[in-house]
Design a protein around this motif. Structure first.
Motif, mmCIF file in Angstrom:
data_model
loop_
_atom_site.group_PDB
_atom_site.id
_atom_site.type_symbol
_atom_site.label_atom_id
_atom_site.label_comp_id
_atom_site.label_asym_id
_atom_site.label_seq_id
_atom_site.Cartn_x
_atom_site.Cartn_y
_atom_site.Cartn_z
ATOM 1 N N GLU A 1 5.929 0.684 -4.989
ATOM 2 C CA GLU A 1 6.496 -0.120 -3.908
ATOM 3 C C GLU A 1 5.434 -0.558 -2.906
ATOM 4 N N ASP A 2 4.314 0.137 -2.903
ATOM 5 C CA ASP A 2 3.254 -0.169 -1.937
ATOM 6 C C ASP A 2 2.215 -1.144 -2.489
ATOM 7 N N GLU A 3 2.393 -1.592 -3.729
ATOM 8 C CA GLU A 3 1.480 -2.581 -4.277
ATOM 9 C C GLU A 3 1.574 -3.880 -3.481
ATOM 10 N N GLY A 4 0.440 -4.522 -3.289
ATOM 11 C CA GLY A 4 0.444 -5.782 -2.563
ATOM 12 C C GLY A 4 -0.929 -6.115 -2.022
ATOM 13 N N THR A 5 -0.955 -6.905 -0.964
ATOM 14 C CA THR A 5 -2.202 -7.354 -0.349
ATOM 15 C C THR A 5 -2.395 -6.652 0.982
ATOM 16 N N TYR A 6 -3.565 -6.048 1.145
ATOM 17 C CA TYR A 6 -3.917 -5.348 2.374
ATOM 18 C C TYR A 6 -5.044 -6.130 3.047
ATOM 19 N N THR B 1 3.755 -6.577 0.812
ATOM 20 C CA THR B 1 4.224 -6.119 -0.489
ATOM 21 C C THR B 1 5.469 -6.900 -0.849
ATOM 22 N N SER B 2 6.003 -6.637 -2.034
ATOM 23 C CA SER B 2 7.189 -7.377 -2.460
ATOM 24 C C SER B 2 8.398 -7.063 -1.598
ATOM 25 N N GLY B 3 8.394 -5.895 -0.984
ATOM 26 C CA GLY B 3 9.572 -5.509 -0.214
ATOM 27 C C GLY B 3 9.398 -5.457 1.286
ATOM 28 N N ARG B 4 8.163 -5.636 1.772
ATOM 29 C CA ARG B 4 7.984 -5.514 3.223
ATOM 30 C C ARG B 4 6.751 -6.285 3.687
ATOM 31 N N HIS B 5 6.818 -6.681 4.957
ATOM 32 C CA HIS B 5 5.680 -7.261 5.666
ATOM 33 C C HIS B 5 5.450 -6.400 6.904
ATOM 34 N N VAL B 6 4.258 -5.847 7.012
ATOM 35 C CA VAL B 6 3.938 -4.976 8.134
ATOM 36 C C VAL B 6 2.705 -5.506 8.845
ATOM 37 N N ASP B 7 2.788 -5.669 10.153
ATOM 38 C CA ASP B 7 1.653 -6.059 10.990
ATOM 39 C C ASP B 7 1.351 -4.909 11.943
ATOM 40 N N ILE B 8 0.123 -4.437 11.927
ATOM 41 C CA ILE B 8 -0.287 -3.321 12.776
ATOM 42 C C ILE B 8 -1.372 -3.811 13.723
ATOM 43 N N HIS B 9 -1.074 -3.821 14.997
ATOM 44 C CA HIS B 9 -1.983 -4.340 16.013
ATOM 45 C C HIS B 9 -2.637 -3.188 16.767
ATOM 46 N N GLY B 10 -3.498 -2.486 16.057
ATOM 47 C CA GLY B 10 -4.201 -1.387 16.699
ATOM 48 C C GLY B 10 -3.911 -0.064 16.013
ATOM 49 N N PRO B 11 -4.538 1.029 16.485
ATOM 50 C CA PRO B 11 -4.369 2.343 15.849
ATOM 51 C C PRO B 11 -2.930 2.839 15.945
ATOM 52 N N THR B 12 -2.508 3.581 14.899
ATOM 53 C CA THR B 12 -1.193 4.230 14.913
ATOM 54 C C THR B 12 -1.333 5.738 14.800
ATOM 55 N N ALA B 13 -2.577 6.229 14.705
ATOM 56 C CA ALA B 13 -2.807 7.665 14.564
ATOM 57 C C ALA B 13 -4.038 8.070 15.342
ATOM 58 N N ALA B 14 -4.030 9.294 15.833
ATOM 59 C CA ALA B 14 -5.194 9.820 16.534
ATOM 60 C C ALA B 14 -6.227 10.292 15.519
ATOM 61 N N TRP B 15 -7.400 10.703 16.018
ATOM 62 C CA TRP B 15 -8.482 11.138 15.122
ATOM 63 C C TRP B 15 -8.064 12.333 14.268
ATOM 64 N N ASP B 16 -7.168 13.175 14.812
ATOM 65 C CA ASP B 16 -6.775 14.375 14.083
ATOM 66 C C ASP B 16 -5.527 14.173 13.239
ATOM 67 N N SER B 17 -5.169 12.883 12.999
ATOM 68 C CA SER B 17 -3.992 12.556 12.196
ATOM 69 C C SER B 17 -2.719 13.152 12.788
ATOM 70 N N SER B 18 -2.627 13.172 14.097
ATOM 71 C CA SER B 18 -1.471 13.781 14.742
ATOM 72 C C SER B 18 -0.182 13.025 14.468
ATOM 73 N N ALA B 19 -0.283 11.752 14.047
ATOM 74 C CA ALA B 19 0.908 11.029 13.631
ATOM 75 C C ALA B 19 1.253 11.473 12.218
ATOM 76 N N LYS B 20 2.365 12.148 12.045
ATOM 77 C CA LYS B 20 2.729 12.723 10.758
ATOM 78 C C LYS B 20 3.126 11.632 9.769
ATOM 79 N N PRO B 21 2.682 11.746 8.516
ATOM 80 C CA PRO B 21 3.017 10.730 7.512
ATOM 81 C C PRO B 21 4.513 10.513 7.369
ATOM 82 N N GLY B 22 5.279 11.572 7.543
ATOM 83 C CA GLY B 22 6.728 11.406 7.412
ATOM 84 C C GLY B 22 7.308 10.491 8.468
ATOM 85 N N ARG B 23 6.654 10.439 9.612
ATOM 86 C CA ARG B 23 7.131 9.596 10.703
ATOM 87 C C ARG B 23 6.445 8.243 10.714
#
Length: 415
Positions: free
Chosen positions: A316-321, A275-297
């Motif tokens: 702010e989240d507009e960009g390339t996925y 996005t215009s304000g951030r570059h994020v690289d995610i190498h694998g899952p960040t949440a379990a099947w039950d969404s136990s990773a809270k969106p706030g965190r």
């Protein structure tokens, strides 16, 4: 007598110096090259005091155990260096880098578990490299780059388990390759070798001894005969999936993308978000099947099944996925551009889980198809409605949805 002495003096003036340390014997070959013969002398170090004009140095069958950076400083014009059948276990970086005329280097039958591969960058004249019968477990990617004159490469009888793709493609003059008697792990990381061997003019010596040691189902099989069905390059397809209202705040918007991948071995899924304000690289899952990773965190929820969810999606989240499918055979990526726009026009009539919604016709790819450039690179436009409070006159069905997704041409991207 005077005439004879004069001739000797003249010969000494015209001929190169032949300084020769006592353990060695030195001579001039018929082709004018200077030979220093120091083999079979029980030497533990490279002798000092060699003539700088020496072009051939033989140190085979001694007791050398270590080569320091300055070991060969006396002989910068070397063209052939024979160091086989010693006890060499370590070579300092820079030992060979100044030998710009070196054509033949033999370090076979030693104890090398590592090698200063960076030294080879300067040895553009090298034609023969013998590293057989050592303890080498691998070659760094690009280790042989620049050796455009190399004709013969000996890597047999080491501890090699795999080789990086393209290892030998950088050697245009290669005519002979020795790889036998290595414990190769014939995973898909080595599958490229089959195609390279099929297309090269180089002779792979003793192919019947260049065998897989692992996995068990391929043990004893030639490394150039890995079954094609075991290794399939990854493919990827990116689509939209609706999200339950509980995924975000009451009137918030959750963007949900799903990346379907295929290949053998099964690809891993990575995500890149730009996005215009951030570059994020995610190498694998960040949440379990039950969404136990809270969106706030956790801002971006990446699930093992290939789903990506971004709660409270905003400008702010507009960009390339981008979804990347990665396995031992290769990498495939597929991207979508995402923009957020307000609208007063209801979009609830669009099927929420249909990636072809809003399109006159869908686009899909099968193996071997070429993607249509006209169908790629379009934006996924997210259209959100005014809040429920502001839309008090809207029917109950519309108020329950709250948000809609308008998919422009090209949402479905595949490879």
């Amino acid at each position: 007598m005077r005439l004879l002495l004069g001739g000797l003096v003249l010969a000494m003036l015209l001929c190169p110096s032949l300084a020769c340390p006592s353990p060695c014997s030195c001579s001039i070959k018929k082709n004018g090259r200077l030979l220093a013969e120091c083999a079979y002398r029980e030497l533990r170090d490279v002798p000092r005091g060699l003539s700088p004009n020496v072009t051939i140095l033989t140190l085979s069958a001694n007791r050398l155990g270590h080569l320091s950076r300055g070991s060969l400083a006396d002989v910068p014009e070397l063209q052939s260096l024979w160091l086989g059948y010693n006890h060499i276990a370590a070579v300092e970086p820079g030992t060979f880098s100044a030998l710009l005329q070196l054509k033949n280097l033999d370090l076979s039958h030693n104890r090398l578990a590592d090698f200063p591969w960076q030294d080879l960058r300067n040895l553009s004249a090298l034609q023969i490299l013998k590293l057989s019968n050592n303890r080498l477990a691998g070659l760094p990617r690009g280790a042989l780059r620049g050796l455009r004159e190399l004709r013969s490469l000996w890597l047999n009888d080491n501890e090699l388990t795999t080789l990086a793709q393209g290892t030998f493609e950088v050697l245009p003059a290669l005519a002979q390759l020795q790889l036998f008697h290595n414990p190769f792990n014939c995973s898909c990381k080595l599958s490229w070798l089959k195609e390279w061997a099929r297309g090269t003019s180089a002779v792979i010596s003793r192919p019947g001894s260049t065998l897989c040691a692992a996995p068990a189902r391929l043990r004893g099989r030639s490394v150039t005969d890995i079954p094609a069905g075991l290794c399939v390059a990854p493919s990827a397809q990116l689509t939209y999936l609706s999200s339950p209202a509980s995924a975000g705040p009451r009137d918030g918007l959750t963007l949900t993308l799903h990346c379907s991948v295929a290949g053998s071995p099964p690809p891993e899924i990575h995500w890149q978000i730009r996005t215009s304000g951030r570059h994020v690289d995610i190498h694998g899952p960040t949440a379990a099947w039950d969404s136990s990773a809270k969106p706030g965190r956790q801002r971006f929820l990446a699930f093992k099944n290939g789903t990506m969810a971004i709660s409270d999606f905003s400008k702010e989240d507009e960009g390339t996925y981008t979804c990347l499918a990665i396995n031992d055979v290769g990498i495939r990526d597929v991207s979508v551009n995402v923009a957020l726009a307000g609208s007063g026009n209801p979009a609830e009539e669009l099927p929420r889980d249909d990636p072809h919604a809003g399109q006159p016709g869908g686009h899909s790819c099968t193996k071997g198809d070429e993607p249509d450039p006209s169908m790629m690179g379009e934006k996924l436009v997210i259209v959100y409605h005014v809040t429920r409070e502001a839309r008090s006159g809207v029917g109950a069905a519309e108020s329950r949805i709250g948000v809609g997704i308008l998919l422009a041409l090209g949402l479905l991207l595949c490879c």
